[in-house]
Design a protein around this motif. Structure first.
Motif, mmCIF file in Angstrom:
data_model
loop_
_atom_site.group_PDB
_atom_site.id
_atom_site.type_symbol
_atom_site.label_atom_id
_atom_site.label_comp_id
_atom_site.label_asym_id
_atom_site.label_seq_id
_atom_site.Cartn_x
_atom_site.Cartn_y
_atom_site.Cartn_z
ATOM 1 N N GLN A 106 -33.259 32.951 5.895
ATOM 2 C CA GLN A 106 -34.579 32.658 6.902
ATOM 3 C C GLN A 106 -36.339 33.271 5.899
ATOM 4 O O GLN A 106 -36.323 34.629 5.314
ATOM 5 C CB GLN A 106 -35.191 32.760 8.030
ATOM 6 C CG GLN A 106 -36.075 31.919 8.242
ATOM 7 C CD GLN A 106 -36.304 32.209 9.970
ATOM 8 O OE1 GLN A 106 -36.014 33.819 10.405
ATOM 9 N NE2 GLN A 106 -36.741 31.543 10.983
ATOM 10 N N LEU A 107 -36.276 32.032 5.086
ATOM 11 C CA LEU A 107 -37.976 32.608 4.063
ATOM 12 C C LEU A 107 -38.687 31.352 4.694
ATOM 13 O O LEU A 107 -38.622 30.311 4.393
ATOM 14 C CB LEU A 107 -37.563 32.099 3.078
ATOM 15 C CG LEU A 107 -38.448 32.655 1.998
ATOM 16 C CD1 LEU A 107 -38.727 34.153 1.695
ATOM 17 C CD2 LEU A 107 -38.525 32.347 0.684
ATOM 18 N N GLN A 108 -39.715 31.829 5.303
ATOM 19 C CA GLN A 108 -40.613 30.925 5.368
ATOM 20 C C GLN A 108 -42.040 30.836 4.456
ATOM 21 O O GLN A 108 -41.429 31.759 4.033
ATOM 22 C CB GLN A 108 -41.561 32.036 6.961
ATOM 23 C CG GLN A 108 -40.940 32.267 7.877
ATOM 24 C CD GLN A 108 -41.335 33.361 8.747
ATOM 25 O OE1 GLN A 108 -42.473 33.332 9.068
ATOM 26 N NE2 GLN A 108 -40.759 33.200 10.304
ATOM 27 N N ALA A 109 -42.878 30.084 4.638
ATOM 28 C CA ALA A 109 -43.982 29.649 3.966
ATOM 29 C C ALA A 109 -44.725 30.891 3.420
ATOM 30 O O ALA A 109 -44.800 30.560 2.813
ATOM 31 C CB ALA A 109 -44.934 28.688 4.781
ATOM 32 N N ASN A 110 -44.741 32.234 4.515
ATOM 33 C CA ASN A 110 -45.974 32.969 3.688
ATOM 34 C C ASN A 110 -45.344 33.931 2.945
ATOM 35 O O ASN A 110 -45.769 35.088 2.721
ATOM 36 C CB ASN A 110 -46.589 33.674 5.458
ATOM 37 C CG ASN A 110 -46.099 33.821 6.029
ATOM 38 O OD1 ASN A 110 -44.119 33.783 6.036
ATOM 39 N ND2 ASN A 110 -45.637 34.088 7.310
ATOM 40 N N VAL A 113 -42.702 35.564 3.958
ATOM 41 C CA VAL A 113 -42.261 36.134 4.906
ATOM 42 C C VAL A 113 -40.049 36.043 5.019
ATOM 43 O O VAL A 113 -39.828 35.085 5.884
ATOM 44 C CB VAL A 113 -42.540 36.846 6.443
ATOM 45 C CG1 VAL A 113 -41.493 37.343 7.161
ATOM 46 C CG2 VAL A 113 -43.275 37.037 6.382
ATOM 47 N N GLY A 114 -39.587 36.888 5.204
ATOM 48 C CA GLY A 114 -37.916 36.889 5.634
ATOM 49 C C GLY A 114 -37.510 36.738 6.826
ATOM 50 O O GLY A 114 -38.224 37.426 7.484
ATOM 51 N N GLY A 115 -36.364 36.852 6.939
ATOM 52 C CA GLY A 115 -35.756 37.029 8.080
ATOM 53 C C GLY A 115 -34.397 36.934 7.905
ATOM 54 O O GLY A 115 -33.877 36.294 6.965
ATOM 55 N N VAL A 116 -33.273 36.222 9.584
ATOM 56 C CA VAL A 116 -32.333 36.439 8.896
ATOM 57 C C VAL A 116 -32.462 35.396 10.725
ATOM 58 O O VAL A 116 -32.809 35.093 11.304
ATOM 59 C CB VAL A 116 -31.399 37.174 9.602
ATOM 60 C CG1 VAL A 116 -31.623 37.808 10.260
ATOM 61 C CG2 VAL A 116 -30.170 37.040 9.218
#
Length: 134
Positions: A52-56, A58-61
């Protein structure tokens, strides 16, 4: 704010691992469910993760989807069972309890590791706030 991004990343992992544990628990609970609401044996489910990659930046899953396992169903010889076929076999769910337990332990360890990351980050932030206090 970038300093809180580690909390966002760990939080997304906690949510994903929680859903993985729920699916593994559901699989183990239905390991012997011969007939569900549709009259068919339960099919094991698997969680698919994606980055998951957000507009700011910052990643994640996150959980992309929950899919049914393609593993073949087990067949057990139980000639007296009401759901047995003409040869005396009952079609059982395709759940492997050992594999599900390993999956559950792996998800639990991942969850614990992300909780530890969050706690360490919180401690660092709190210590940073105390710098300069006399």
């Amino acid at each position: 704010m970038a300093i809180f991004s580690i909390l966002d990343i760990s939080g997304s992992a906690l949510t994903a691992q929680s859903q993985r544990m729920n699916v593994a628990a559901s699989n183990m609970a239905n390991a012997n469910s011969i007939a569900g609401p549709d009259g068919q044996p339960y099919k094991a489910k698997q969680v698919i993760f994606e980055q998951q990659l957000q507009a700011n930046g910052v990643g994640g899953v996150k959980v992309k989807e929950v899919v049914e396992s393609e593993a073949p169903a087990r067949r057990e010889y139980q000639p007296g069972h009401p759901l047995a076929d003409e040869q005396g076999y009952v079609t059982m769910p395709n759940v492997d309890p050992v594999a599900e337990m390993v999956n559950m332990i792996s998800a639990s360890r991942s969850y614990q590791a992300n909780v530890e990351v969050m706690n360490t980050s919180k401690d660092l932030l709190m210590r940073t706030l105390t710098i300069g206090k006399g």
